[in-house]
Design an enzyme around this catalytic site. Structure first.
Site, PDB file in Angstrom:
ATOM      1  N   ASP A 147     -96.532   9.343  71.964  1.00  0.00           N
ATOM      2  CA  ASP A 147     -95.571   8.240  71.797  1.00  0.00           C
ATOM      3  C   ASP A 147     -96.205   7.185  70.902  1.00  0.00           C
ATOM      4  O   ASP A 147     -97.273   6.652  71.217  1.00  0.00           O
ATOM      5  CB  ASP A 147     -95.242   7.651  73.183  1.00  0.00           C
ATOM      6  CG  ASP A 147     -94.174   6.559  73.116  1.00  0.00           C
ATOM      7  OD1 ASP A 147     -93.844   6.102  72.004  1.00  0.00           O
ATOM      8  OD2 ASP A 147     -93.691   6.148  74.186  1.00  0.00           O
TER       9      ASP A 147
ATOM     10  N   ASP B   5     -89.795   8.382  67.855  1.00  0.00           N
ATOM     11  CA  ASP B   5     -91.250   8.183  67.819  1.00  0.00           C
ATOM     12  C   ASP B   5     -92.005   8.925  68.921  1.00  0.00           C
ATOM     13  O   ASP B   5     -93.134   8.581  69.228  1.00  0.00           O
ATOM     14  CB  ASP B   5     -91.589   6.680  67.848  1.00  0.00           C
ATOM     15  CG  ASP B   5     -91.549   6.092  69.242  1.00  0.00           C
ATOM     16  OD1 ASP B   5     -90.751   6.578  70.066  1.00  0.00           O
ATOM     17  OD2 ASP B   5     -92.322   5.161  69.517  1.00  0.00           O
ATOM     18  N   GLU B   6     -91.373   9.929  69.516  1.00  0.00           N
ATOM     19  CA  GLU B   6     -92.039  10.672  70.593  1.00  0.00           C
ATOM     20  C   GLU B   6     -91.890  12.174  70.372  1.00  0.00           C
ATOM     21  O   GLU B   6     -90.917  12.622  69.799  1.00  0.00           O
ATOM     22  CB  GLU B   6     -91.380  10.376  71.949  1.00  0.00           C
ATOM     23  CG  GLU B   6     -91.483   8.969  72.405  1.00  0.00           C
ATOM     24  CD  GLU B   6     -90.666   8.739  73.670  1.00  0.00           C
ATOM     25  OE1 GLU B   6     -90.684   9.604  74.569  1.00  0.00           O
ATOM     26  OE2 GLU B   6     -90.012   7.705  73.737  1.00  0.00           O
TER      27      GLU B   6
HETATM   28  P1  TTP Z   1     -90.225   3.099  72.397  1.00  0.00           P
HETATM   29  O1  TTP Z   1     -91.230   4.184  72.203  1.00  0.00           O
HETATM   30  O2  TTP Z   1     -89.522   2.989  73.704  1.00  0.00           O
HETATM   31  O3  TTP Z   1     -90.907   1.669  72.150  1.00  0.00           O
HETATM   32  P2  TTP Z   1     -92.005   1.233  71.111  1.00  0.00           P
HETATM   33  O4  TTP Z   1     -92.556   2.385  70.329  1.00  0.00           O
HETATM   34  O5  TTP Z   1     -91.455   0.103  70.276  1.00  0.00           O
HETATM   35  O6  TTP Z   1     -93.114   0.595  72.037  1.00  0.00           O
HETATM   36  P3  TTP Z   1     -94.190   1.333  72.965  1.00  0.00           P
HETATM   37  O7  TTP Z   1     -95.525   0.949  72.398  1.00  0.00           O
HETATM   38  O8  TTP Z   1     -93.964   0.748  74.325  1.00  0.00           O
HETATM   39  O9  TTP Z   1     -93.902   2.798  72.876  1.00  0.00           O
HETATM   40  O10 TTP Z   1     -89.104   3.182  71.282  1.00  0.00           O
HETATM   41  C1  TTP Z   1     -89.360   3.641  69.961  1.00  0.00           C
HETATM   42  C2  TTP Z   1     -88.559   2.854  68.949  1.00  0.00           C
HETATM   43  O11 TTP Z   1     -87.166   2.958  69.244  1.00  0.00           O
HETATM   44  C3  TTP Z   1     -88.864   1.353  68.961  1.00  0.00           C
HETATM   45  O12 TTP Z   1     -89.957   1.020  68.115  1.00  0.00           O
HETATM   46  C4  TTP Z   1     -87.573   0.742  68.531  1.00  0.00           C
HETATM   47  C5  TTP Z   1     -86.512   1.702  68.971  1.00  0.00           C
HETATM   48  N1  TTP Z   1     -85.815   1.188  70.174  1.00  0.00           N
HETATM   49  C6  TTP Z   1     -84.609   0.507  70.013  1.00  0.00           C
HETATM   50  O13 TTP Z   1     -84.119   0.368  68.892  1.00  0.00           O
HETATM   51  N2  TTP Z   1     -83.976   0.020  71.127  1.00  0.00           N
HETATM   52  C7  TTP Z   1     -84.495   0.148  72.391  1.00  0.00           C
HETATM   53  O14 TTP Z   1     -83.884  -0.325  73.385  1.00  0.00           O
HETATM   54  C8  TTP Z   1     -85.752   0.861  72.550  1.00  0.00           C
HETATM   55  C9  TTP Z   1     -86.367   1.042  73.916  1.00  0.00           C
HETATM   56  C10 TTP Z   1     -86.358   1.353  71.414  1.00  0.00           C
HETATM   57 MG    MG Z   2     -93.126   4.219  71.271  1.00  0.00          MG
END
Ligand code: TTP
Ligand code: MG
Length: 367
Positions: A22, A120-121
């Site tokens: 992730d 992103d995962e």
């Molecule tokens: P995530 O992997 O949930 O969050 P993140 O990568 O920003 O942070 P973390 O370090 O906790 O993993 O989500 C991936 C991307 O998806 C995030 O950068 C932006 C987008 N996203 C949205 O647009 N809306 C949302 O509600 C969420 C949770 C994510």
């Molecule tokens: Mg993320």
């Protein structure tokens, strides 16, 4: 690294080793690289805050902004209240998709089976590539180094005997984490964590579980499974297995894109119709961008709406033509959502899905 071509074995039986990768604060991290002058400052990616009067939500923020209590899905106006001096940037979906596909390409090379999960995962089944968990840790480190070298981005990796454990493990030491949970340690690892760490256990289920005195995954694992089945039906049995770290689902290759969708869970349930419609428009715009950038057209638009009580409705319409025009998508989405907008019920989530996709390549062949 030892032999990578030999199947991981445990007393003659092959075991599975799964990675969940992730990316850390993904959109905001990409923006930090685009705008090195902002590095170190709080960065919020999302709707235009318009000095606190803006509509729409936060997509994500970097860790500096999270210190101010800013979270994904929060109204952008609230983010502004909490941190007016943050750097606010619009969502550049095209850029994030490009970076994402380069990262996915790297990850795919390391896996026997690969499953992208959102932008992103990804899950990687690396069972035949490593001999044991120590080997797996080395491999994960190699992957992290390669991504950083190529993209100047960090990620968090969770390693476990299945997808469920790997996913929870990747979240355990964010950012830039690497958490290995061997099969023998699974229950002990899960036990102290709050129940909402389990995939699909949301706020509502958490509240119901808490009301039964179940706070942690360990509490859930020790609960009487027949009582869980009585209270939650089939889902109760599933939760019980998950609490014991049991998950047999395969890492699934997805060869074909069947649909594209985006949804947003509001940070707080809302009955503000304008806000809901604007969020729907913004989701339609994002998913439409993805459609155009991937050179697809669609024929079916579906909206999803979840009320505060988790009652969920989807409603779709198939147009008489293939389209890649934003106004077709937005207009159809607005029409479809209309019947669900009832002043007396708060909304928790809205989403837009495009399906019946035809790629530009295929269309050329069909002509
Ligand atoms: P995530 O992997 O949930 O969050 P993140 O990568 O920003 O942070 P973390 O370090 O906790 O993993 O989500 C991936 C991307 O998806 C995030 O950068 C932006 C987008 N996203 C949205 O647009 N809306 C949302 O509600 C969420 C949770 C994510
Ligand atoms: Mg993320």
């Amino acid at each position: 690294m030892r032999k990578r071509d030999q199947r991981t074995e445990c007393e003659g039986q092959s075991i599975r080793i799964i990675f969940h990768v992730d990316m850390d604060y993904f959109f905001a991290a990409v923006e930090e690289n685009e705008h090195p002058e902002h590095k170190g400052k709080p960065i919020v990616v999302g709707a235009n805050p318009k000095e606190g009067k803006g509509r729409g939500v936060v997509s994500t923020s970097n860790y500096e902004a999270r210190e101010f209590g800013i979270r994904s899905g929060m109204p952008i106006s609230r983010a502004w209240q909490r941190c007016p001096h943050a750097v606010y940037l619009p969502v550049d979906y095209k850029l994030y998709t490009e970076v994402s596909s380069r990262i996915m390409k790297i990850l795919r090379r390391y896996a026997d089976k690969f499953e992208q999960w959102g932008i992103d995962e990804a899950f990687l089944d690396v069972s035949s590539k490593v001999e044991d968990y120590e080997d797996a840790r080395e491999l994960a480190q190699e992957i992290k180094t390669e991504i950083y070298r190529n993209e100047k981005l960090t990620c968090s990796v969770g390693i476990g005997p299945n997808k469920l454990v790997a996913k929870i493990a990747s979240d355990f030491e964010k950012p830039n984490g690497l958490t290995v949970v061997e099969e023998k340690d699974v229950e002990a690892f899960l036990a102290p964590l709050p129940v909402n760490k389990l995939l699909y256990v949301g706020k509502k289920t958490t509240r119901r579980l808490n009301a039964l005195g179940i706070e942690t995954i360990g509490d859930l694992a020790n609960y009487d499974p027949s009582m869980l089945a009585e209270k939650f039906g089939v889902w109760g049995g599933q939760m019980y297995l998950s609490a014991h770290g049991i998950d047999h689902s395969e890492v699934q290759e997805r060869w074909e894109i069947k649909s594209m969708s985006r949804d947003t869970t509001f940070d707080e349930d809302t009955s503000d119709v304008d806000f809901i419609l604007e969020t729907l428009d913004a989701l339609a715009e994002t998913v439409h961008k993805q459609l155009v950038e991937s050179n697809f057209t669609c024929k079916t638009v579906t909206v999803k709406m979840r009320y505060e009580n988790f009652e969920t409705h989807t409603h779709g319409r198939t147009l008489p033509f293939q389209t890649n025009r934003l106004e077709d998508v937005q207009k159809t989405a607005r029409e479809l959502i209309h019947e669900f907008l009832r002043g007396d019920r708060k909304v928790r989530l809205v989403g837009v899905k495009l399906s019946n996709l035809v790629s530009g390549e295929k269309q050329k062949r069909l002509l």
